[in-house]
Design a protein around this motif. Structure first.
Motif, PDB file in Angstrom:
ATOM      1  N   TRP A 168     -39.245  -0.621 -14.349  1.00  0.00           N
ATOM      2  CA  TRP A 168     -39.382  -1.912 -15.022  1.00  0.00           C
ATOM      3  C   TRP A 168     -40.481  -2.760 -14.405  1.00  0.00           C
ATOM      4  O   TRP A 168     -41.192  -3.488 -15.119  1.00  0.00           O
ATOM      5  CB  TRP A 168     -38.054  -2.660 -14.982  1.00  0.00           C
ATOM      6  CG  TRP A 168     -37.141  -2.321 -16.105  1.00  0.00           C
ATOM      7  CD1 TRP A 168     -36.051  -1.507 -16.077  1.00  0.00           C
ATOM      8  CD2 TRP A 168     -37.248  -2.787 -17.455  1.00  0.00           C
ATOM      9  NE1 TRP A 168     -35.467  -1.427 -17.310  1.00  0.00           N
ATOM     10  CE2 TRP A 168     -36.172  -2.205 -18.179  1.00  0.00           C
ATOM     11  CE3 TRP A 168     -38.122  -3.628 -18.125  1.00  0.00           C
ATOM     12  CZ2 TRP A 168     -35.975  -2.452 -19.541  1.00  0.00           C
ATOM     13  CZ3 TRP A 168     -37.921  -3.867 -19.480  1.00  0.00           C
ATOM     14  CH2 TRP A 168     -36.863  -3.285 -20.171  1.00  0.00           C
ATOM     15  N   SER A 169     -40.645  -2.705 -13.110  1.00  0.00           N
ATOM     16  CA  SER A 169     -41.666  -3.538 -12.464  1.00  0.00           C
ATOM     17  C   SER A 169     -43.069  -3.147 -12.903  1.00  0.00           C
ATOM     18  O   SER A 169     -43.995  -3.974 -12.851  1.00  0.00           O
ATOM     19  CB  SER A 169     -41.550  -3.426 -10.941  1.00  0.00           C
ATOM     20  OG  SER A 169     -41.792  -2.091 -10.513  1.00  0.00           O
TER      21      SER A 169
ATOM     22  N   ARG B  39     -43.108  -9.593 -13.941  1.00  0.00           N
ATOM     23  CA  ARG B  39     -42.155 -10.512 -13.335  1.00  0.00           C
ATOM     24  C   ARG B  39     -42.227 -10.359 -11.819  1.00  0.00           C
ATOM     25  O   ARG B  39     -42.842  -9.424 -11.306  1.00  0.00           O
ATOM     26  CB  ARG B  39     -40.711 -10.218 -13.800  1.00  0.00           C
ATOM     27  CG  ARG B  39     -40.508 -10.200 -15.309  1.00  0.00           C
ATOM     28  CD  ARG B  39     -40.631 -11.574 -15.918  1.00  0.00           C
ATOM     29  NE  ARG B  39     -40.213 -11.570 -17.323  1.00  0.00           N
ATOM     30  CZ  ARG B  39     -41.036 -11.322 -18.336  1.00  0.00           C
ATOM     31  NH1 ARG B  39     -42.321 -11.048 -18.107  1.00  0.00           N
ATOM     32  NH2 ARG B  39     -40.582 -11.341 -19.579  1.00  0.00           N
ATOM     33  N   ARG B  40     -41.609 -11.262 -11.122  1.00  0.00           N
ATOM     34  CA  ARG B  40     -41.486 -11.113  -9.665  1.00  0.00           C
ATOM     35  C   ARG B  40     -40.205 -10.317  -9.416  1.00  0.00           C
ATOM     36  O   ARG B  40     -39.102 -10.831  -9.564  1.00  0.00           O
ATOM     37  CB  ARG B  40     -41.419 -12.477  -8.984  1.00  0.00           C
ATOM     38  CG  ARG B  40     -42.691 -13.314  -9.148  1.00  0.00           C
ATOM     39  CD  ARG B  40     -42.473 -14.715  -8.620  1.00  0.00           C
ATOM     40  NE  ARG B  40     -42.069 -14.718  -7.220  1.00  0.00           N
ATOM     41  CZ  ARG B  40     -41.586 -15.778  -6.573  1.00  0.00           C
ATOM     42  NH1 ARG B  40     -41.415 -16.929  -7.236  1.00  0.00           N
ATOM     43  NH2 ARG B  40     -41.252 -15.703  -5.304  1.00  0.00           N
ATOM     44  N   TRP B  41     -40.357  -9.081  -9.043  1.00  0.00           N
ATOM     45  CA  TRP B  41     -39.224  -8.171  -8.916  1.00  0.00           C
ATOM     46  C   TRP B  41     -38.738  -8.116  -7.476  1.00  0.00           C
ATOM     47  O   TRP B  41     -39.530  -7.959  -6.543  1.00  0.00           O
ATOM     48  CB  TRP B  41     -39.605  -6.767  -9.394  1.00  0.00           C
ATOM     49  CG  TRP B  41     -39.886  -6.723 -10.863  1.00  0.00           C
ATOM     50  CD1 TRP B  41     -41.084  -6.920 -11.483  1.00  0.00           C
ATOM     51  CD2 TRP B  41     -38.925  -6.491 -11.903  1.00  0.00           C
ATOM     52  NE1 TRP B  41     -40.956  -6.825 -12.846  1.00  0.00           N
ATOM     53  CE2 TRP B  41     -39.640  -6.557 -13.138  1.00  0.00           C
ATOM     54  CE3 TRP B  41     -37.567  -6.219 -11.925  1.00  0.00           C
ATOM     55  CZ2 TRP B  41     -39.012  -6.360 -14.363  1.00  0.00           C
ATOM     56  CZ3 TRP B  41     -36.946  -6.039 -13.143  1.00  0.00           C
ATOM     57  CH2 TRP B  41     -37.661  -6.114 -14.342  1.00  0.00           C
TER      58      TRP B  41
ATOM     59  N   VAL C 282     -31.167  -5.125 -17.451  1.00  0.00           N
ATOM     60  CA  VAL C 282     -32.526  -5.506 -17.041  1.00  0.00           C
ATOM     61  C   VAL C 282     -33.337  -5.938 -18.251  1.00  0.00           C
ATOM     62  O   VAL C 282     -34.099  -6.914 -18.197  1.00  0.00           O
ATOM     63  CB  VAL C 282     -33.210  -4.334 -16.313  1.00  0.00           C
ATOM     64  CG1 VAL C 282     -34.637  -4.712 -15.930  1.00  0.00           C
ATOM     65  CG2 VAL C 282     -32.418  -3.950 -15.067  1.00  0.00           C
ATOM     66  N   GLU C 283     -33.185  -5.227 -19.367  1.00  0.00           N
ATOM     67  CA  GLU C 283     -33.898  -5.605 -20.584  1.00  0.00           C
ATOM     68  C   GLU C 283     -33.530  -7.024 -21.012  1.00  0.00           C
ATOM     69  O   GLU C 283     -34.390  -7.817 -21.418  1.00  0.00           O
ATOM     70  CB  GLU C 283     -33.569  -4.627 -21.709  1.00  0.00           C
ATOM     71  CG  GLU C 283     -34.260  -4.958 -23.023  1.00  0.00           C
ATOM     72  CD  GLU C 283     -33.808  -4.064 -24.156  1.00  0.00           C
ATOM     73  OE1 GLU C 283     -34.354  -4.209 -25.264  1.00  0.00           O
ATOM     74  OE2 GLU C 283     -32.912  -3.223 -23.936  1.00  0.00           O
TER      75      GLU C 283
ATOM     76  N   THR D 188     -38.495 -14.605 -11.780  1.00  0.00           N
ATOM     77  CA  THR D 188     -37.959 -13.634 -10.828  1.00  0.00           C
ATOM     78  C   THR D 188     -36.770 -12.892 -11.432  1.00  0.00           C
ATOM     79  O   THR D 188     -35.887 -13.486 -12.053  1.00  0.00           O
ATOM     80  CB  THR D 188     -37.501 -14.335  -9.539  1.00  0.00           C
ATOM     81  OG1 THR D 188     -38.613 -15.019  -8.962  1.00  0.00           O
ATOM     82  CG2 THR D 188     -36.946 -13.332  -8.536  1.00  0.00           C
ATOM     83  N   ILE D 189     -36.752 -11.586 -11.236  1.00  0.00           N
ATOM     84  CA  ILE D 189     -35.610 -10.744 -11.602  1.00  0.00           C
ATOM     85  C   ILE D 189     -35.223  -9.950 -10.362  1.00  0.00           C
ATOM     86  O   ILE D 189     -36.059  -9.268  -9.764  1.00  0.00           O
ATOM     87  CB  ILE D 189     -35.947  -9.799 -12.761  1.00  0.00           C
ATOM     88  CG1 ILE D 189     -36.283 -10.595 -14.024  1.00  0.00           C
ATOM     89  CG2 ILE D 189     -34.783  -8.844 -13.031  1.00  0.00           C
ATOM     90  CD1 ILE D 189     -36.680  -9.726 -15.204  1.00  0.00           C
ATOM     91  N   SER D 190     -33.957 -10.053  -9.995  1.00  0.00           N
ATOM     92  CA  SER D 190     -33.470  -9.380  -8.787  1.00  0.00           C
ATOM     93  C   SER D 190     -32.449  -8.313  -9.163  1.00  0.00           C
ATOM     94  O   SER D 190     -31.556  -8.552  -9.981  1.00  0.00           O
ATOM     95  CB  SER D 190     -32.821 -10.385  -7.827  1.00  0.00           C
ATOM     96  OG  SER D 190     -33.743 -11.386  -7.446  1.00  0.00           O
TER      97      SER D 190
END
Length: 376
Positions: A230-231, A236-238, A263-264, A275-277
């Motif tokens: 995905w990154s 995005r800031r992963w 995640v989608e 940001t996605i963590s």
């Protein structure tokens, strides 16, 4: 991206009325007839003691009826056939002074009690038949729904694939800017239709009772791979923070689809630079996978509907999803014996936590489940 559906619910079944085999029923009928004749004989030979045999006959009728559940007309015939001769004997003996006249009150009362029992038993049997018919109709409806999902998804795939191939060929040629934009929109909508058909097919497969194929899986490694993929595709800031989980007995294919859907969803409700963590950890006997984003969060009134099928929110940017991803992700957790919960982060954004029981990953895992074919 795709997600999956829940395991098929337990079949709806109506309570069954126990029906004895013909030979057993014949034994009951013959036994009741012998008992009635014997009690009649006692009433004839023991004047003044008719009450006990009289009650025993009707108790036997009640017991036999509860077991045999005769039709109404034969039951009435049996009650009349017992009441008339026994009542005549009691009346005769009372006239001769051998039986107290007060005992004659039993002649109408006891048969009436038995007939009330018959009425209630017939009502119960009718209700059970209605419940059984209703359950059969519901099962037939569920089967038709599963067949529709499966057939619709297959029917959608072929024309979508053909249309996409022609549009990609057209996009590879020199075309005016306005037409190129139209082609881009058309390809995006075809991608959405393809994802919808994939999810419908997955939904139909798991609703039809496809079992999970549990395998020893390093969940932390699986989450790491999904995050890396995905990154590379979303700006995005992963942040990927995984703790060692060891080998956990899960179905990696279905689990990957479920995490993919989470995640989608995070990507849809965030923009470039947000940001996605992703985090995976093992707590006691539970494996927890969490997906957190810094988007707008979820409105309080939307939280109860978030996992409903075909319900979706309008993302701030980008196309709308299929409305199946989150419901299928929760169903995946349920199929594994876990849960999927959502909450708003105190500092903004949404947090999805998928919990799975950290089952032993021994050899028995393969023998407990049946293999499944490729999902999509």
């Amino acid at each position: 991206m795709s997600a999956i559906s829940s395991r098929a619910p337990e079949p709806l079944t109506a309570p069954a009325v126990s029906v004895p085999r013909p030979r057993t029923g014949l034994v009951v009928d013959v036994g009741l007839a012998v008992l009635v004749v014997a009690m009649m004989g006692l009433m004839v030979t023991q004047p003044g003691h008719e009450a006990a045999p009289f009650h025993i006959m009707f108790v036997a009728v009640a017991l036999a009826y509860g077991y045999r559940l005769w039709p109404v007309v034969p039951t009435l015939a049996v009650v009349v056939a017992i009441t008339v001769p026994s009542g005549w004997l009691m009346w005769t003996h009372a006239s001769e002074g051998a039986l107290a006249h007060a005992e004659l009150a039993e002649i109408p009362l006891v048969p009436i009690l038995v007939l009330v029992m018959v009425w209630h038993a017939q009502r119960r049997a009718t209700a059970l038949r209605q419940v059984k018919d209703m359950a059969s109709r519901q099962l037939a409806g569920l089967d038709r729904e599963r067949e529709f999902f499966r057939d619709a998804s297959h029917a959608i795939r072929t024309p979508v694939t053909i249309a996409r191939g022609h549009l990609e060929l057209a996009a590879a040629t020199e075309i005016p800017d306005g037409v190129e934009q139209d082609l881009t929109v058309a390809l995006e909508q075809l991608d959405r239709m393809s994802a919808l058909s994939n999810r419908l097919l997955a939904l139909a497969r798991l609703d039809s009772g496809v079992a999970l194929r549990l395998q020893p899986t390093d969940v932390a490694e699986l989450v790491e791979g999904l995050g890396t993929n995905w990154s590379a595709s979303a700006d995005r800031r992963w942040r990927i923070r995984n703790e060692p989980t060891g080998l956990v007995a899960v179905d990696p294919e279905w689990l990957a689809l479920a995490i993919d859907a989470l995640v989608e969803n995070a990507v849809r409700f965030t923009t470039d630079g947000d940001t996605i963590s992703l985090r995976c950890q093992l707590l006691d006997s539970t494996c927890i996978v969490s997906v957190t984003d810094s988007g707008p969060g979820i409105a309080t009134e939307d939280l109860p509907k978030l996992f409903d099928r075909f319900w979706h929110r309008m993302p701030p940017n980008g196309p709308m999803g299929s409305g199946l991803g989150l419901s299928m992700a929760r169903a995946t957790a349920t199929a594994h014996g876990g849960t999927l919960a959502v909450r708003n982060h105190p500092f903004g954004g949404a947090v999805f936590e998928l919990t799975l029981p950290a089952r032993s990953s021994g050899p028995s895992d393969h023998s407990m489940t049946r293999p499944s074919s490729s999902l999509l």
